[in-house]
Design a protein around this motif. Structure first.
Motif, PDB file in Angstrom:
ATOM      1  N   ALA A 152       0.836  -1.210   0.000  1.00 22.12           N
ATOM      2  CA  ALA A 152       0.000   0.000   0.000  1.00 22.12           C
ATOM      3  C   ALA A 152       0.867   1.255   0.000  1.00 22.12           C
ATOM      4  CB  ALA A 152      -0.929  -0.015   1.206  1.00 22.12           C
ATOM      5  N   GLN A 153       1.976   1.196   0.720  1.00 22.52           N
ATOM      6  CA  GLN A 153       2.890   2.346   0.754  1.00 22.52           C
ATOM      7  C   GLN A 153       3.450   2.641  -0.635  1.00 22.52           C
ATOM      8  OE1 GLN A 153       5.659   1.188   3.905  1.00 22.52           O
ATOM      9  NE2 GLN A 153       4.894   2.824   5.200  1.00 22.52           N
ATOM     10  N   GLY A 168       1.735   2.442  -3.180  1.00 24.74           N
ATOM     11  CA  GLY A 168       0.628   2.973  -3.983  1.00 24.74           C
ATOM     12  C   GLY A 168      -0.383   1.937  -4.430  1.00 24.74           C
ATOM     13  N   PHE A 182      -9.612   5.819   7.695  1.00 28.25           N
ATOM     14  CA  PHE A 182      -8.852   5.101   6.673  1.00 28.25           C
ATOM     15  C   PHE A 182      -8.289   6.041   5.609  1.00 28.25           C
ATOM     16  CE2 PHE A 182     -11.026   1.359   8.425  1.00 28.25           C
ATOM     17  CZ  PHE A 182      -9.945   0.526   8.548  1.00 28.25           C
ATOM     18  N   VAL A 183      -9.026   7.086   5.310  1.00 29.51           N
ATOM     19  CA  VAL A 183      -8.497   8.055   4.326  1.00 29.51           C
ATOM     20  C   VAL A 183      -7.255   8.747   4.894  1.00 29.51           C
ATOM     21  CG1 VAL A 183      -8.995  10.237   3.127  1.00 29.51           C
ATOM     22  CG2 VAL A 183     -10.683   8.411   3.124  1.00 29.51           C
ATOM     23  N   TRP A 214      -4.360   6.353   4.835  1.00 27.01           N
ATOM     24  CA  TRP A 214      -3.794   6.237   3.478  1.00 27.01           C
ATOM     25  C   TRP A 214      -2.820   7.379   3.190  1.00 27.01           C
ATOM     26  CZ3 TRP A 214      -3.061   3.314  -0.702  1.00 27.01           C
ATOM     27  CH2 TRP A 214      -2.838   3.918  -1.936  1.00 27.01           C
ATOM     28  N   HIS A 215      -3.248   8.581   3.518  1.00 25.70           N
ATOM     29  CA  HIS A 215      -2.400   9.744   3.242  1.00 25.70           C
ATOM     30  C   HIS A 215      -1.148   9.783   4.129  1.00 25.70           C
ATOM     31  CE1 HIS A 215      -4.957  11.441   0.248  1.00 25.70           C
ATOM     32  NE2 HIS A 215      -6.000  11.425   1.054  1.00 25.70           N
ATOM     33  N   ALA A 236       3.061   6.753   4.455  1.00 23.82           N
ATOM     34  CA  ALA A 236       4.515   6.879   4.313  1.00 23.82           C
ATOM     35  C   ALA A 236       5.204   7.102   5.653  1.00 23.82           C
ATOM     36  CB  ALA A 236       4.849   8.013   3.355  1.00 23.82           C
ATOM     37  N   LEU A 254     -10.515   7.618  -2.508  1.00 17.93           N
ATOM     38  CA  LEU A 254      -9.063   7.561  -2.723  1.00 17.93           C
ATOM     39  C   LEU A 254      -8.700   7.494  -4.200  1.00 17.93           C
ATOM     40  CD1 LEU A 254      -7.872   5.191   0.139  1.00 17.93           C
ATOM     41  CD2 LEU A 254      -7.807   7.673   0.057  1.00 17.93           C
ATOM     42  N   LEU A 306      -1.437   9.195  -4.869  1.00 22.62           N
ATOM     43  CA  LEU A 306      -0.911   8.034  -4.158  1.00 22.62           C
ATOM     44  C   LEU A 306       0.247   8.443  -3.256  1.00 22.62           C
ATOM     45  CD1 LEU A 306      -0.902   5.452  -7.065  1.00 22.62           C
ATOM     46  CD2 LEU A 306      -2.591   5.715  -5.260  1.00 22.62           C
ATOM     47  N   PRO A 307       0.318   7.867  -2.060  1.00 19.05           N
ATOM     48  CA  PRO A 307       1.444   8.207  -1.196  1.00 19.05           C
ATOM     49  C   PRO A 307       2.726   7.595  -1.735  1.00 19.05           C
ATOM     50  CG  PRO A 307       0.162   6.436  -0.221  1.00 19.05           C
ATOM     51  CD  PRO A 307      -0.555   6.863  -1.464  1.00 19.05           C
ATOM     52  N   ALA A 342       6.100   6.111  -0.660  1.00 20.70           N
ATOM     53  CA  ALA A 342       6.854   5.653   0.506  1.00 20.70           C
ATOM     54  C   ALA A 342       8.316   6.059   0.435  1.00 20.70           C
ATOM     55  CB  ALA A 342       6.755   4.149   0.614  1.00 20.70           C
TER      56      ALA A 342
END
Lengths: 190, 97
Positions: free
Chosen positions: A13-14, A16, A54-55, A58-59, A62, B37, B43-44, B46
């Protein structure tokens, strides 16, 4: 050291991967809902709060570091969303001015409710939420977690970024304030 | 297990009953979250934890905040003393030009 069961999914998920994040939501949605239900017993508010959590997660993905379990990090975000909800939704001055009616019911109960079926436990949660709503948002969030969620004080302190001593002092003061409110509303304090 | 309400106006009992309440089991906000989203949010990344972000996280640490506060206090005291010294020098030059 145990490996976080969410590590792989969160790493994806990190990077994307929205599908991986969907799996994360699927896995933790019920836990987050159960926690936030203490803050928002109405279905509409609860849905908003879970979504907001959850939003935000998500943001902020990182910034998550694998040193702490992902669920712990997620609960921290949820708790802060709950606190923000309290800050946004203070009890109306009218409700506070009116206080409980002759039968001891609060005026908020008479307002149109959502589509959830009535049950005694939910009524009790609503009543407890009403009594707590007389407190400042921070005290309210603290006692919601302490009394309704039975979360350890050390964990609450961590979620809000307080020291343990600070949390203890806050809890003591919040209880004192709640005691006054309970007596005013005809309740036997703890 | 249901808790018998020994005193209906007891906070302890009220809270015990309130704890029995559970969130709606059919609650599913995944579609709404994913729609939100995928529509607007970028998108984040990392790997984009740049120095500014690291600095931001560092400033969030309690020990860092304490250290910065101490530093600010020391700087204030030094400035104060420096001004006093300048004042003294000004007096000195005024008396002995």
């Amino acid at each position: 050291m145990t490996i976080d069961p969410d590590l792989d999914l969160v790493r994806q998920a990190q990077a994307g991967d929205l599908e991986a994040f969907d799996q994360v939501i699927r896995r933790h949605q019920s836990t987050v809902s159960a926690l936030l239900f203490r803050f928002a017993p109405s279905r509409a508010d609860l849905e908003d709060l879970v979504q907001e959590t959850f939003v935000k997660a998500w943001h902020a993905l990182a910034t998550w570091r694998a040193e702490k379990p992902f669920l712990h990090w997620l609960k921290r975000i949820a708790v802060r969303c709950g606190l923000d909800h309290y800050r946004r939704r203070k009890t109306s001055p009218l409700a506070l001015a009116l206080g409980p009616d002759d039968e001891g019911r609060n005026p908020v109960d008479s307002l149109p409710s959502d589509d959830l079926p009535k049950d005694p436990e939910r009524d009790a949660l609503g009543e407890a939420a009403f009594l707590l709503s007389h407190l400042p948002p921070e005290d309210r969030a603290l006692l919601t977690l302490l009394h309704l969620e039975q979360m350890p004080l050390a964990e609450i302190a961590e979620h809000f970024g307080w020291s343990r001593v600070n949390a203890k002092v806050r809890a003591f003061r919040a209880r004192q304030r709640l005691k006054t409110i309970l007596i005013r509303h005809g309740y036997t304090p703890f | 297990m249901a808790i018998p309400p020994s005193d209906p106006r007891s906070w302890r009992d009220l809270v015990a009953r309130a704890r029995q309440a559970s969130a709606p089991p059919d609650l599913d906000v995944r579609p709404a979250i994913l729609a939100e989203l995928s529509q607007a949010a970028p998108l984040p990344d990392a790997r984009s934890s740049g120095i500014l972000e690291e600095l931001f996280v560092l400033c969030g640490n309690r020990w860092m905040q304490t250290a910065l506060t101490c530093l600010a206090l020391v700087a204030t005291v030094c400035c104060w003393r420096g001004l006093a010294e300048l004042d003294e020098l000004a007096v000195y030059y005024a008396v002995y030009p």
